[in-house]
Design an enzyme around this catalytic site. Structure first.
Site, PDB file in Angstrom:
ATOM      1  N   GLU A 119       5.814   3.957   1.908  1.00 23.84           N
ATOM      2  CA  GLU A 119       6.374   5.184   1.346  1.00 23.84           C
ATOM      3  C   GLU A 119       6.793   6.173   2.440  1.00 23.84           C
ATOM      4  OE1 GLU A 119       4.207   8.886  -0.776  1.00 23.84           O
ATOM      5  OE2 GLU A 119       3.879   6.951  -1.752  1.00 23.84           O
ATOM      6  N   TYR A 124       5.770  -4.838  -6.167  1.00 24.10           N
ATOM      7  CA  TYR A 124       4.847  -4.361  -7.188  1.00 24.10           C
ATOM      8  C   TYR A 124       5.693  -3.920  -8.369  1.00 24.10           C
ATOM      9  CZ  TYR A 124       0.865  -2.075  -9.307  1.00 24.10           C
ATOM     10  OH  TYR A 124      -0.144  -1.715 -10.172  1.00 24.10           O
ATOM     11  N   GLY A 140       0.849  -1.176   0.000  1.00 22.15           N
ATOM     12  CA  GLY A 140       0.000   0.000   0.000  1.00 22.15           C
ATOM     13  C   GLY A 140       0.887   1.229   0.000  1.00 22.15           C
ATOM     14  N   ARG A 141       0.359   2.356   0.430  1.00 17.99           N
ATOM     15  CA  ARG A 141       1.174   3.573   0.481  1.00 17.99           C
ATOM     16  C   ARG A 141       1.939   3.731   1.780  1.00 17.99           C
ATOM     17  NH1 ARG A 141      -1.477   8.167   0.441  1.00 17.99           N
ATOM     18  NH2 ARG A 141      -3.549   7.266   0.564  1.00 17.99           N
ATOM     19  N   CYS A 190       4.364  -6.145  -2.394  1.00 19.16           N
ATOM     20  CA  CYS A 190       3.917  -4.924  -3.038  1.00 19.16           C
ATOM     21  C   CYS A 190       4.938  -3.801  -2.806  1.00 19.16           C
ATOM     22  CB  CYS A 190       2.513  -4.577  -2.548  1.00 19.16           C
ATOM     23  SG  CYS A 190       1.637  -3.402  -3.594  1.00 19.16           S
ATOM     24  N   HIS A 191       4.513  -2.715  -2.184  1.00 23.75           N
ATOM     25  CA  HIS A 191       5.408  -1.587  -1.913  1.00 23.75           C
ATOM     26  C   HIS A 191       6.201  -1.763  -0.618  1.00 23.75           C
ATOM     27  CE1 HIS A 191       2.817   0.145  -4.979  1.00 23.75           C
ATOM     28  NE2 HIS A 191       3.665   1.138  -5.098  1.00 23.75           N
TER      29      HIS A 191
END
Length: 187
Positions: free
Chosen positions: A89, A135, A85-86, A115-116
């Site tokens: 980050e 991802y 997800g975000r 993913c992320h």
């Protein structure tokens, strides 16, 4: 009961938190979720919609973090899970998040990310020389960290298991649980 730590934050992909969380509980592990602060987290749902070049994002579940990154003593945990997800980050910039991640690699403990999630690992400096999935849009980031990007559903490199995103859950968790059961079985 062996404890597994999951590190995440707001805007984590809902399925990428809840699926491993529930699978690990089902296997008999105690799971704690750590975030930048101990609060109720807001997850998001990423999906694909016709006409969009990338995924869309909608509000998902809310879920309480059990503890903050600063409160985590990583020696209490047998494994680490980093959902995507975000959240990766911004959690990657937290010095305590980096401390936690480095512990699991320095102590050669099982780590699962997808993913992320690799963004948090690369910020902690633990991906150089490793093979990892992520991802696909993260491939340049993975390569810039000195790792080999692999477009696969369950990439195993030592005790690290990675995957691209939530569609890879079955293969990803199957490999992670195989490693986890051998390193830290539930009695």
């Amino acid at each position: 009961m062996p404890k597994v730590l999951m590190i995440t934050g707001d805007a984590a992909e809902d399925l990428e938190v809840m699926y491993p969380y529930q699978r690990l509980l089902e296997e008999g592990y105690e799971v704690h979720i750590a975030a930048p602060s101990k609060k109720r987290l807001q997850f998001v749902v990423h999906d694909f919609a016709e006409g969009f070049d990338t995924y869309t994002e909608k509000p998902g579940r809310t879920w309480p973090a059990d503890l903050s990154f600063a409160e985590v003593d990583p020696t209490e945990y047998v494994a680490l899970v980093v959902p995507g997800g975000r959240a990766p980050e911004y959690i990657r910039n937290d010095p305590d998040c980096q401390r936690i991640i480095r512990h699991f690699f320095e102590q050669d403990k099982p780590v699962a990310h997808l993913c992320h999630g690799g963004q948090a690992l690369l910020a902690a400096g633990v991906l150089k020389g490793r093979r990892t999935a992520a991802y696909p849009a993260c491939a340049p980031d993975i390569r810039s960290a000195g790792a080999e990007f692999v477009d696969g559903e369950a990439v195993v490199d030592g005790l690290m298991v990675s995957a691209r995103a939530w569609p890879d859950h079955p293969a990803w968790m199957r490999e992670f649980l195989r490693i986890l059961r051998s390193k830290a079985p539930v009695s």
